[in-house]
Design an enzyme around this catalytic site. Structure first.
Site, PDB file in Angstrom:
ATOM      1  N   GLU A  66      13.262  47.465   0.885  1.00 47.51           N
ATOM      2  CA  GLU A  66      13.828  48.800   0.432  1.00 47.51           C
ATOM      3  C   GLU A  66      12.947  49.710   0.188  1.00 47.51           C
ATOM      4  O   GLU A  66      11.907  49.487  -0.655  1.00 47.51           O
ATOM      5  CB  GLU A  66      14.626  48.674  -0.872  1.00 47.51           C
ATOM      6  CG  GLU A  66      15.722  49.613  -1.159  1.00 47.51           C
ATOM      7  CD  GLU A  66      15.727  50.055  -2.648  1.00 47.51           C
ATOM      8  OE1 GLU A  66      16.212  49.359  -3.498  1.00 47.51           O
ATOM      9  OE2 GLU A  66      15.023  50.988  -2.733  1.00 47.51           O
ATOM     10  N   LYS A  90       5.582  39.531  -7.579  1.00 47.07           N
ATOM     11  CA  LYS A  90       4.284  39.982  -8.201  1.00 47.07           C
ATOM     12  C   LYS A  90       4.816  41.666  -8.535  1.00 47.07           C
ATOM     13  O   LYS A  90       5.313  42.331  -7.722  1.00 47.07           O
ATOM     14  CB  LYS A  90       3.481  40.246  -6.714  1.00 47.07           C
ATOM     15  CG  LYS A  90       2.033  40.662  -7.496  1.00 47.07           C
ATOM     16  CD  LYS A  90       1.178  41.311  -6.270  1.00 47.07           C
ATOM     17  CE  LYS A  90       1.527  42.802  -6.121  1.00 47.07           C
ATOM     18  NZ  LYS A  90       1.434  43.847  -6.825  1.00 47.07           N
ATOM     19  N   GLU A 136       8.046  61.815   1.698  1.00 46.23           N
ATOM     20  CA  GLU A 136       8.523  61.293   0.405  1.00 46.23           C
ATOM     21  C   GLU A 136       7.481  61.810  -0.893  1.00 46.23           C
ATOM     22  O   GLU A 136       6.263  61.064  -0.618  1.00 46.23           O
ATOM     23  CB  GLU A 136       8.834  60.017   0.343  1.00 46.23           C
ATOM     24  CG  GLU A 136       9.196  59.353  -1.014  1.00 46.23           C
ATOM     25  CD  GLU A 136       9.569  57.961  -1.095  1.00 46.23           C
ATOM     26  OE1 GLU A 136       8.845  57.089  -0.846  1.00 46.23           O
ATOM     27  OE2 GLU A 136      10.788  57.703  -1.495  1.00 46.23           O
ATOM     28  N   GLY A 190       5.723  48.802   3.698  1.00 48.06           N
ATOM     29  CA  GLY A 190       6.839  47.963   4.518  1.00 48.06           C
ATOM     30  C   GLY A 190       6.448  47.574   5.567  1.00 48.06           C
ATOM     31  O   GLY A 190       6.916  46.464   5.998  1.00 48.06           O
ATOM     32  N   CYS A 197      13.135  56.050  -5.312  1.00 47.38           N
ATOM     33  CA  CYS A 197      13.545  56.077  -3.775  1.00 47.38           C
ATOM     34  C   CYS A 197      14.535  56.757  -3.508  1.00 47.38           C
ATOM     35  O   CYS A 197      14.515  57.514  -2.472  1.00 47.38           O
ATOM     36  CB  CYS A 197      13.391  54.481  -3.421  1.00 47.38           C
ATOM     37  SG  CYS A 197      14.566  53.722  -4.237  1.00 47.38           S
ATOM     38  N   GLY A 251       9.186  49.253  -2.157  1.00 50.13           N
ATOM     39  CA  GLY A 251       8.080  50.368  -2.158  1.00 50.13           C
ATOM     40  C   GLY A 251       7.969  51.118  -1.057  1.00 50.13           C
ATOM     41  O   GLY A 251       8.890  51.435  -0.615  1.00 50.13           O
ATOM     42  N   SER A 252       6.961  51.629  -0.674  1.00 45.69           N
ATOM     43  CA  SER A 252       6.506  52.566   0.454  1.00 45.69           C
ATOM     44  C   SER A 252       6.960  52.136   1.626  1.00 45.69           C
ATOM     45  O   SER A 252       6.900  50.762   2.177  1.00 45.69           O
ATOM     46  CB  SER A 252       5.348  53.136   0.193  1.00 45.69           C
ATOM     47  OG  SER A 252       4.388  52.234   0.765  1.00 45.69           O
ATOM     48  N   THR A 253       7.443  53.033   2.550  1.00 43.32           N
ATOM     49  CA  THR A 253       7.395  52.748   3.997  1.00 43.32           C
ATOM     50  C   THR A 253       6.443  52.172   4.678  1.00 43.32           C
ATOM     51  O   THR A 253       6.424  51.225   5.556  1.00 43.32           O
ATOM     52  CB  THR A 253       8.357  53.893   4.806  1.00 43.32           C
ATOM     53  OG1 THR A 253       9.470  54.163   4.079  1.00 43.32           O
ATOM     54  CG2 THR A 253       8.386  53.759   6.139  1.00 43.32           C
TER      55      THR A 253
HETATM   56  P1  ADP Z   1       4.528  52.973  -4.476  1.00 46.11           P
HETATM   57  O1  ADP Z   1       4.142  53.730  -3.251  1.00 46.11           O
HETATM   58  O2  ADP Z   1       5.752  52.849  -4.960  1.00 46.11           O
HETATM   59  O3  ADP Z   1       3.265  52.472  -5.169  1.00 46.11           O
HETATM   60  P2  ADP Z   1       3.772  50.655  -2.794  1.00 46.11           P
HETATM   61  O4  ADP Z   1       4.457  50.336  -1.404  1.00 46.11           O
HETATM   62  O5  ADP Z   1       2.389  51.114  -2.522  1.00 46.11           O
HETATM   63  O6  ADP Z   1       4.692  51.597  -3.553  1.00 46.11           O
HETATM   64  O7  ADP Z   1       3.598  49.565  -3.582  1.00 46.11           O
HETATM   65  C1  ADP Z   1       4.785  48.439  -3.962  1.00 46.11           C
HETATM   66  C2  ADP Z   1       4.473  47.324  -4.245  1.00 46.11           C
HETATM   67  O8  ADP Z   1       3.686  46.565  -2.984  1.00 46.11           O
HETATM   68  C3  ADP Z   1       3.401  47.038  -5.113  1.00 46.11           C
HETATM   69  O9  ADP Z   1       3.668  45.856  -6.122  1.00 46.11           O
HETATM   70  C4  ADP Z   1       2.042  46.691  -4.555  1.00 46.11           C
HETATM   71  O10 ADP Z   1       1.170  45.983  -5.459  1.00 46.11           O
HETATM   72  C5  ADP Z   1       2.401  46.135  -3.502  1.00 46.11           C
HETATM   73  N1  ADP Z   1       1.535  46.179  -2.050  1.00 46.11           N
HETATM   74  C6  ADP Z   1       0.690  47.326  -1.772  1.00 46.11           C
HETATM   75  N2  ADP Z   1       0.241  46.822  -0.714  1.00 46.11           N
HETATM   76  C7  ADP Z   1       0.651  45.632  -0.394  1.00 46.11           C
HETATM   77  C8  ADP Z   1       0.279  44.916   0.667  1.00 46.11           C
HETATM   78  N3  ADP Z   1      -0.632  45.284   1.603  1.00 46.11           N
HETATM   79  N4  ADP Z   1       0.907  43.533   0.719  1.00 46.11           N
HETATM   80  C9  ADP Z   1       1.816  43.350  -0.083  1.00 46.11           C
HETATM   81  N5  ADP Z   1       2.000  44.058  -1.323  1.00 46.11           N
HETATM   82  C10 ADP Z   1       1.768  45.261  -1.329  1.00 46.11           C
END
Ligand code: ADP
Length: 503
Positions: free
Chosen positions: A274, A199, A405, A257, A308, A252-254
């Site tokens: 990561e 995804k 961040e 995560g 990151c 993605g974001s902590t």
């Molecule tokens: P960034 O701050 O880099 O956008 P995110 O952590 O918000 O990072 O998003 C990174 C990925 O995680 C994207 O593909 C986003 O659609 C997905 N994402 C965001 N929220 C959720 C969630 N609750 N469960 C699974 N995936 C998610």
């Protein structure tokens, strides 16, 4: 500051091949078929340099995710993929690398358009990095050995281990390096014999959706890789919580995560994470400034800081402070700001209005509390989501700008004196993150001594943002779990089975 950027004629900038891809329908890739979302809903893709809608992609929900996971499960258990040996899997990965190499320019342009990042970068980093990882992991697919174990239990035994694919792997990637991160996560999983549901992020799904064509052309059996676009809270969450997914690889974001860990708990998925960073750079008084100035400036301004591992805090020895600061300020002011598709652009827009406003909010708060900006400090006037390259000096170590961040082109600078190296180490490590760091010095022994004291998954000496398919990459503390690249990435996607026979 206003940007000297020209209004783009998108079709001209993109070229005919990438334009044709952009204007063709964008669909999910499930079980080897191109499918709209089951609801038929779509959502817009915007050009971050103009804010204009340029395409629409499927808005998938949990029913689409169910289809994709079922397809990945069938391919894992019943299809030709399950019977392929490592050499056959490796050949498919090589073929995918070759196809990507043939379309480097198309992918580089599409990625630059979608992310806003300079095409100079996507050509230099994203495509070679993606191709390199596919080739590297193709090599591992024939070398995933077990071991024979000399056991000491009474009796005579033959004990050995084998590595099996962990199963169906969900790969969720963020918007900054969609193609490269998708490939860095998928390649070791595929080398290990897993199947994948990918995804991409809602903001930047064009290249990963298009990658499905190359995956089919390379000859991967249907269902081995499935690609579903949708939002994090719906499609992403459905994938993270899915009972038939064995492992999840999230970048993605902590904050998200943490949600992934919670969602994965239901069926105890193996979790690779990561996450964020607030990476320190330490410049000693014997640093080679010809190397350090562009190195440090690039560490924060590459991809407009939306990396990151971006070097977002720098500690500079007072003897070279003025020269280094002048150098990086001049570098920042000379950055050509513009549409990512212009060859000359070195600083593109941030990915979205939301991200631009987030970064602007941090800067406004910092300005309100008296932070001094050596350059920048605000968004760029005009359309698109551009931010000025920003250097904040003597930032309060308790300020949000310094601690959180930002994911924008914002560097925090602090100076230190001769007897303060212990303080610098303490400050460098005083963060919830521990992803990446760099040390700039010509002193061999000082460099390695300091490297040992920094709590981060990667410490670079006289470089920053160093990535290689063979070099473990990942975070300490709240920057993640596990290591991408190298054999540790393969291990992550395999189950170790011990087999013992009484002789
Ligand atoms: P960034 O701050 O880099 O956008 P995110 O952590 O918000 O990072 O998003 C990174 C990925 O995680 C994207 O593909 C986003 O659609 C997905 N994402 C965001 N929220 C959720 C969630 N609750 N469960 C699974 N995936 C998610």
């Amino acid at each position: 500051m206003t940007a000297s950027r020209m209004e783009p004629d998108l079709a001209t900038l993109l070229g005919p091949d990438a334009s044709a891809i952009l204007s063709a329908p964008h669909r999910n890739f499930i079980d080897g078929q191109w499918r709209d979302s089951l609801s038929g809903e779509t959502f817009p893709v915007t050009d971050p340099a103009t804010g204009q809608e340029i395409a629409r992609i499927p808005l998938s929900g949990s029913a689409d995710v169910d289809l994709a996971v079922a397809s990945a499960r069938r391919a894992l258990q019943d299809g030709p993929w399950a019977r392929m040996n490592g050499a056959e899997r490796g050949r498919l990965l090589w073929r995918l690398a070759d196809l990507l190499a043939q379309q480097t320019d198309v992918f580089a342009r599409l990625e630059a358009l979608d992310t806003g990042r300079p095409v100079f970068e996507t050509r230099l980093v994203d495509l070679p990095g993606s191709i390199g990882m596919l080739e590297y992991m193709a090599g591992w697919s024939t070398k995933i050995n077990g071991e024979s174990i000399p056991v000491s239990a009474p009796g005579t035994f033959h004990a050995y281990t084998e590595r099996e694919p962990v199963g169906v792997v969900a790969v969720i990637v963020p918007w900054n390096y969609p193609l490269e991160l998708a490939i860095w996560r998928m390649a070791p999983a595929l080398a290990a014999g897993c199947t994948v549901v990918l995804k991409p992020a809602e903001q930047t799904a064009l290249t990963t959706l298009h990658l499905g064509r190359l995956i089919a052309e390379a000859g991967f059996p249907s269902g081995v890789v499935n690609i579903v676009s949708g939002e994090g809270e719906t499609a992403g969450a459905a994938l993270a919580g899915h009972g038939d997914v064995n492992a999840i690889s999230f970048t993605g974001s902590t904050q998200v995560g943490r949600e992934i860990i919670r969602a994965a708990a239901g069926n105890m998925k193996r979790v690779f994470l990561e996450l964020g960073g607030k990476s320190p750079m330490i410049v000693l008084d014997d640093a080679d400034l010809e190397q350090a100035v562009p190195g440090i400036a690039s560490a924060i301004f590459f991809s407009a800081g939306q990396v990151c591992t971006a070097g977002s805090r720098v500690f500079v020895h007072e003897r070279i402070y003025d020269r280094l600061l002048d150098g990086i300020v001049a570098f920042a002011r000379n950055l050509e700001i513009g549409h990512g598709l212009n060859d000359a652009t070195r600083l593109g827009p941030l990915v979205s209005a939301e991200q631009r406003d987030r970064v602007a909010g941090y800067l406004a708060e910092a300005a309100r509390t008296g932070t001094h900006f050596a350059t920048g400090g605000a968004p760029v006037d005009g359309p698109g989501y551009f931010m000025q390259p920003t250097i904040a000096v003597d930032v309060d170590p308790q300020a949000a700008l310094y601690r959180e961040e930002i994911f924008g082109p914002v560097l925090c600078v602090r100076r230190f004196g001769d007897d303060q190296i212990d303080d610098v180490v303490r400050m460098a490590n005083d963060t919830i993150y521990g992803l990446h760091a760099s040390i700039w010095t010509t002193g061999l022994s000082r460099a390695h001594t300091l490297a040992r004291r920094i709590k981060a998954g990667n410490v670079c000496i006289n470089t920053h943002n160093f990535f290689d398919p063979a070099f473990p990459m990942g975070g300490f503390k709240q920057s993640g779990w596990g290591r991408a690249a190298g054999f540790p990435a393969i291990e992550h996607y395999t189950e170790l089975k011990g087999i013992v026979a009484r002789l």
